[in-house]
Design an enzyme around this catalytic site. Sequence first.
Site, mmCIF file in Angstrom:
data_model
loop_
_atom_site.group_PDB
_atom_site.id
_atom_site.type_symbol
_atom_site.label_atom_id
_atom_site.label_comp_id
_atom_site.label_asym_id
_atom_site.label_seq_id
_atom_site.Cartn_x
_atom_site.Cartn_y
_atom_site.Cartn_z
ATOM 1 N N ASP A 6 0.960 -1.309 -0.090
ATOM 2 C CA ASP A 6 -0.034 -0.109 -0.008
ATOM 3 C C ASP A 6 1.058 1.229 0.135
ATOM 4 O O ASP A 6 1.723 1.223 -0.668
ATOM 5 C CB ASP A 6 -0.932 -0.224 1.085
ATOM 6 C CG ASP A 6 -2.161 0.668 1.071
ATOM 7 O OD1 ASP A 6 -2.351 1.875 0.868
ATOM 8 O OD2 ASP A 6 -3.263 -0.043 0.744
ATOM 9 N N HIS A 19 -3.883 5.975 3.443
ATOM 10 C CA HIS A 19 -4.370 4.753 3.172
ATOM 11 C C HIS A 19 -3.735 3.495 3.666
ATOM 12 O O HIS A 19 -4.439 2.702 4.299
ATOM 13 C CB HIS A 19 -4.594 4.814 1.598
ATOM 14 C CG HIS A 19 -5.312 3.621 1.233
ATOM 15 N ND1 HIS A 19 -5.154 2.240 0.821
ATOM 16 C CD2 HIS A 19 -7.036 3.774 0.925
ATOM 17 C CE1 HIS A 19 -5.977 1.728 0.472
ATOM 18 N NE2 HIS A 19 -7.314 2.456 0.577
ATOM 19 N N SER A 26 -11.539 -1.578 0.004
ATOM 20 C CA SER A 26 -10.068 -1.502 0.495
ATOM 21 C C SER A 26 -10.244 -2.175 1.803
ATOM 22 O O SER A 26 -9.671 -3.143 2.282
ATOM 23 C CB SER A 26 -9.614 -0.165 0.631
ATOM 24 O OG SER A 26 -9.346 0.392 -0.464
#
Length: 506
Positions: free
Chosen positions: A230, A280, A451
């Site tokens: 990520d 994120h 996600s």
Amino acid sequence: MKKSIFKLCFLALLGLTISCSEDSIENESTEQVQNFNQELLSTKQINDEIKSTLQQTGQFYWKDASLQMLWSASQHGQNIITVGYGSSQSDFEKGTSSKATDIEKQLLAIISNNESNPSGKTLIYSDPILNIIDVVVKDQKTLYELRRNINVRYIEPGDYRFFKFEEENGTMRSSSSGSSGCGFDSETLSSSDYTSISPNAKVPWSFYQHNIPSAWNKSTGSGITIGVIDSGVSPNQSLMGSNFNNGDSSGRSVQKYGTYVDSFWPWSTSTDGPNDQCGHGTSMTATATAPRNNKGLPVGVAYNANLISYRAAANVVLEGYHEQKGVQNAFVGLGNNSSVKIISMSMGHIFSVGRIEDGVRYANNRGKLIFCAGGTSTSFTNFVGVIFPAWMNETVAVTGIKEGSGYNKCSNCHSGDKIDFTVVMERSGSGNTAPVLSYYENQSDYVGGSSVATATTAGIAALVWSKNPSWNKDQVLNKLKQSSSLYPNKNSEYGYGNINANLAVQ
């Protein structure tokens, strides 16, 4: 007499066939010459063709693009071409390919011989593990010669930026935290969105939808390592760093790496480290592995699992040369790490990227169970079904759904026949999503979409594997399927549905 007439007719027919074949070859050669001089397509024309193909087939591969389109896309992307080579489609690793060195030399010679004005730096990068080279190509004829070479598996523009050009062409709004998946917000959690448990941790409401707290009586993920690809992990959140062993979480490790090069210049090689600069990645690693802490903050699914985090991209959209290369290298790195059992990636693209495909297959061949996000829409990707690489056969695709009876995908989540599992992550009343650790110390946040669904499922897989440490990835995956609400049937939009974690660890 009849035989003579037949013989004459046959010879005449043969002569006609040969003549037609010669004409065909001549016409084909003429057409090829014309193709080498076709005009440059605009980025709008290229993007429109990509979108049209996605709408018709659900997937886009550069191998299906015309020579003109491939060349034009490379021209708009710094003339960078990525070539995947090998003696067959399955021959993508240098370690198992006896001809890799010779093939690479042959391909570089083709480029040198066909470029009318060869660059002084034709070769940008030769991968040490995979059969991949990145080169500078300017002539259409060079691409044609490479495409027709039997040792070329794929040729793709290495730096074509679809979303950048969508913005420039006025098709989408300017980039924002919403479109990139980034954000550094913190929110006070509603008391209805969590339950407090010892030693002072908050269990997200969504965990109860999958019986995760009950599963903790049998497994907490101990001994299993999850690799997360990520945007990295926040240096400001100690529970994902120095306090990774906090509260009821102990005896485990966290490692952080960086493979992303933050540069427009393709020859740059220095990464910018493992630290999250998006937010994120912190949310995803926390969802899967945050400790069962004593600080009054959300716990992760596998709170005693080990974590290896890779900062492989700037945000969730894998656009551009260095992001795609960073993800490829992260998959290879995790593939080579014998301690890693599970890989979770909540990022992707709307079209296939050959080098990432090779990285995924490399990790898959080494026994890693790979979970990928099915996709979360924005205003400019709502025409896309399940995104890449979640649509690959080597990955397990996950999407998010709303709370309540039946299956209703979350407000922005993608669905389709490539989806394998779903996770409940959006409340039917308030619309709140899943509580998670914030980017900042002692703070919490909400995170949603496919996600968080993917990271949650990776955590559940760790619980199952920890309970059954001698199993392989196929056995773990089968147990997840068997413990899902729609099994043995697979729904055309939602796969096997919601996993019952408590049943999965029985």
